[in-house]
Structure formats: structure tokens, C-alpha cells
Motif scaffolding. Structure first.
Motif, PDB file in Angstrom:
ATOM      1  N   VAL A  19       0.860  -0.869  -0.014  1.00  0.00           N
ATOM      2  CA  VAL A  19      -0.040   0.066  -0.050  1.00  0.00           C
ATOM      3  C   VAL A  19       0.964   1.250   0.085  1.00  0.00           C
ATOM      4  O   VAL A  19       0.667   2.224  -0.782  1.00  0.00           O
ATOM      5  CB  VAL A  19      -0.974   0.015   1.248  1.00  0.00           C
ATOM      6  CG1 VAL A  19      -1.696   1.384   1.213  1.00  0.00           C
ATOM      7  CG2 VAL A  19      -1.940  -1.008   1.132  1.00  0.00           C
ATOM      8  N   ARG A  20       1.787   1.225   0.886  1.00  0.00           N
ATOM      9  CA  ARG A  20       2.582   2.491   1.047  1.00  0.00           C
ATOM     10  C   ARG A  20       3.516   2.801  -0.328  1.00  0.00           C
ATOM     11  O   ARG A  20       3.607   3.863  -0.746  1.00  0.00           O
ATOM     12  CB  ARG A  20       3.899   2.241   2.166  1.00  0.00           C
ATOM     13  CG  ARG A  20       3.169   2.701   3.403  1.00  0.00           C
ATOM     14  CD  ARG A  20       4.243   2.381   4.508  1.00  0.00           C
ATOM     15  NE  ARG A  20       4.978   1.284   4.744  1.00  0.00           N
ATOM     16  CZ  ARG A  20       5.839   0.993   4.218  1.00  0.00           C
ATOM     17  NH1 ARG A  20       6.703   1.718   3.543  1.00  0.00           N
ATOM     18  NH2 ARG A  20       6.487  -0.366   4.642  1.00  0.00           N
TER      19      ARG A  20
ATOM     20  N   GLY B 269       2.664   9.200  -7.107  1.00  0.00           N
ATOM     21  CA  GLY B 269       3.976   9.699  -7.149  1.00  0.00           C
ATOM     22  C   GLY B 269       5.037   9.077  -6.774  1.00  0.00           C
ATOM     23  O   GLY B 269       6.073   9.697  -7.089  1.00  0.00           O
ATOM     24  N   ILE B 270       5.102   7.673  -6.527  1.00  0.00           N
ATOM     25  CA  ILE B 270       6.265   7.087  -6.291  1.00  0.00           C
ATOM     26  C   ILE B 270       6.145   6.414  -7.616  1.00  0.00           C
ATOM     27  O   ILE B 270       5.551   5.600  -8.232  1.00  0.00           O
ATOM     28  CB  ILE B 270       5.900   5.951  -5.251  1.00  0.00           C
ATOM     29  CG1 ILE B 270       5.697   6.497  -3.969  1.00  0.00           C
ATOM     30  CG2 ILE B 270       7.302   4.989  -5.182  1.00  0.00           C
ATOM     31  CD1 ILE B 270       5.625   5.770  -2.802  1.00  0.00           C
ATOM     32  N   PRO B 271       7.590   6.833  -8.292  1.00  0.00           N
ATOM     33  CA  PRO B 271       7.755   6.068  -9.666  1.00  0.00           C
ATOM     34  C   PRO B 271       7.961   4.529  -9.696  1.00  0.00           C
ATOM     35  O   PRO B 271       8.570   4.067  -8.480  1.00  0.00           O
ATOM     36  CB  PRO B 271       9.184   6.643  -9.951  1.00  0.00           C
ATOM     37  CG  PRO B 271       9.290   8.060  -9.165  1.00  0.00           C
ATOM     38  CD  PRO B 271       8.497   7.588  -7.834  1.00  0.00           C
TER      39      PRO B 271
ATOM     40  N   ARG C 173       3.513  -2.747 -11.120  1.00  0.00           N
ATOM     41  CA  ARG C 173       4.553  -1.603 -11.062  1.00  0.00           C
ATOM     42  C   ARG C 173       5.402  -1.640 -12.218  1.00  0.00           C
ATOM     43  O   ARG C 173       5.729  -0.683 -12.700  1.00  0.00           O
ATOM     44  CB  ARG C 173       5.723  -1.589  -9.725  1.00  0.00           C
ATOM     45  CG  ARG C 173       4.935  -1.378  -8.601  1.00  0.00           C
ATOM     46  CD  ARG C 173       4.473  -0.069  -8.318  1.00  0.00           C
ATOM     47  NE  ARG C 173       3.104   0.207  -8.956  1.00  0.00           N
ATOM     48  CZ  ARG C 173       2.843   1.160  -9.560  1.00  0.00           C
ATOM     49  NH1 ARG C 173       3.454   2.304  -9.708  1.00  0.00           N
ATOM     50  NH2 ARG C 173       1.417   1.298 -10.227  1.00  0.00           N
ATOM     51  N   VAL C 174       5.904  -2.764 -12.787  1.00  0.00           N
ATOM     52  CA  VAL C 174       6.636  -3.050 -14.042  1.00  0.00           C
ATOM     53  C   VAL C 174       5.642  -2.610 -15.000  1.00  0.00           C
ATOM     54  O   VAL C 174       6.289  -2.003 -16.159  1.00  0.00           O
ATOM     55  CB  VAL C 174       7.126  -4.545 -14.228  1.00  0.00           C
ATOM     56  CG1 VAL C 174       7.546  -4.781 -15.724  1.00  0.00           C
ATOM     57  CG2 VAL C 174       8.030  -4.964 -13.125  1.00  0.00           C
ATOM     58  N   ALA C 175       4.500  -3.090 -15.260  1.00  0.00           N
ATOM     59  CA  ALA C 175       3.583  -2.478 -16.385  1.00  0.00           C
ATOM     60  C   ALA C 175       3.679  -1.061 -16.386  1.00  0.00           C
ATOM     61  O   ALA C 175       3.611  -0.480 -17.619  1.00  0.00           O
ATOM     62  CB  ALA C 175       2.103  -3.151 -16.362  1.00  0.00           C
ATOM     63  N   ALA C 176       3.480  -0.279 -15.425  1.00  0.00           N
ATOM     64  CA  ALA C 176       3.325   1.074 -15.153  1.00  0.00           C
ATOM     65  C   ALA C 176       4.723   1.874 -15.702  1.00  0.00           C
ATOM     66  O   ALA C 176       4.655   2.645 -16.257  1.00  0.00           O
ATOM     67  CB  ALA C 176       3.190   1.649 -13.726  1.00  0.00           C
TER      68      ALA C 176
END
Length: 196
Positions: free
Chosen positions: A72-73, A78-80, A139-142
Motif C-alpha cells: 500500500v505504501r 507519485g512513487i515512480p 509496477r513493471v507494467a506502469a
């Protein structure tokens, strides 16, 4: 009329987590649990059921307070993507290196100790590992979408590689909690995410 509980359920569950996490399921007796939780055996059974049911609750509490919280954190706006993945591993490394008892990860320990012969605990561990894999995949997809991460492999494939590295680090940290070793395991995995 039943008497109200005279203990804080979260506190006693945290004590159960510490006990199971340190000793494992099989090596932890009900007497060990009752002693560490500050309960009588009868109170323990009345509140949580048998040892297996308590282990399930303790594992769930561990996941909520570590893995789920971390995800969650690190998925906050905003976190790349690369920072989120690196941050996940940085926290795991620090947690592993700051553990004088070398307990490792309770989920990984449950998967290794109980997974082969306990379908309930296998499913619980598998579900948590699936949540970690899904975090890595998102995260990888983003990162692939915004061009900051390597797109020559599928997001799912890279996420599974990261999951394998994570499991390796968690197991290695139980027997060789050495910063240089764990960082050397992680470095090529993070490098494989770089766009080229």
C-alpha cells in the motif's frame, strides 16, 4: 453470561506471531504460545481455537502488518515504478539484516515448512506470494508504459523473476545475512529492469 476478554487481542496475536515466526509451526507448542501470549491454555483455546487456527490468524496478522502495508505504501501516487520496486527490496534487505534471530519471512517459512502437506497454509502462503507478484506486475507494467522500465519482456515475466529473487533473498538471509551477498543477488535483477 460470558465474561469479557481481559486481554488485548492485537497484543496477544503479536506475541503469537513472534513465537511462531521464531520457532516455526511444528516446534512451537501450545505451552510456548500460552506463555508468550500471557494466557492460560484454556483461554488460548477459547479465544483462538486450536494451534492451527491460531497459526492462520498469526500469519494473517504478519501479512497485514508487513507485506500488505508495504505494498500500500509503495503504490502511493507519485512513487515512480522503479522506485517502488527498489523500495520494496530495500525494506526487505534492511529487515533481513536487522534480525539477529535470522527469522526470515514468516510467509516463506510457512510455505517451506507447511506448504507441502497443509493445503490451508499452502493456500494462505500462495495467496500472499500472489499479491507480491501482482504488485511487481503492476509496477513493471506502469514503468513499461511510461518508458522507465525495460519492455523487451512481459510485465508478468519480469514480476516472476523479481518474486524469485525476493524468495532467494529471504531464504539466504536466514543462513547468510550478509549485506554484500544480498545486494549482489538483487543488483542484477534491478539492472534487468533498466530500459535499453
Amino acid at each position: 453470561m460470558a465474561r469479557p476478554r481481559a486481554f488485548d487481542e492485537n497484543e496477544v496475536l503479536d506475541a503469537a506471531v513472534r513465537c511462531f515466526w521464531t520457532r516455526g509451526y511444528e516446534a512451537t507448542s501450545v505451552r510456548d504460545l500460552a506463555s508468550s501470549m500471557g494466557l492460560t491454555g484454556a483461554s488460548l483455546y477459547n479465544a483462538f481455537g486450536d494451534k492451527h487456527a491460531l497459526y492462520e490468524r498469526a500469519l494473517e496478522r504478519y501479512v497485514d502488518r508487513s507485506v500488505a502495508d508495504r505494498i500500500v505504501r509503495l503504490e502511493a501516487p507519485g512513487i515512480p515504478p522503479r522506485e517502488a520496486i527498489a523500495g520494496f527490496f530495500a525494506e526487505v534487505l534492511e529487515r533481513s539484516l536487522d534480525d539477529p534471530q535470522m527469522k526470515g519471512c514468516m510467509v516463506v517459512n510457512a510455505a517451506v515448512e507447511m506448504g507441502p502437506h497443509d493445503p490451508v497454509l499452502r493456500a494462505a502462503a500462495s495467496r500472499t506470494l500472489g499479491e507480491i507478484e501482482a504488485f511487481f506486475t503492476r509496477r513493471v507494467a506502469a514503468g513499461q508504459k511510461d518508458g522507465t522500465l525495460f519492455s523487451g519482456e512481459t510485465a508478468e515475466g519480469l514480476a516472476r523473476m523479481l518474486l524469485g529473487v525476493l524468495l532467494g533473498i529471504r531464504v539466504l538471509s536466514r543462513i547468510r545475512p550478509e549485506r554484500a551477498l544480498l545486494e549482489d543477488v538483487l543488483r542484477p535483477a534491478l539492472a534487468a529492469l533498466e530500459p535499453r
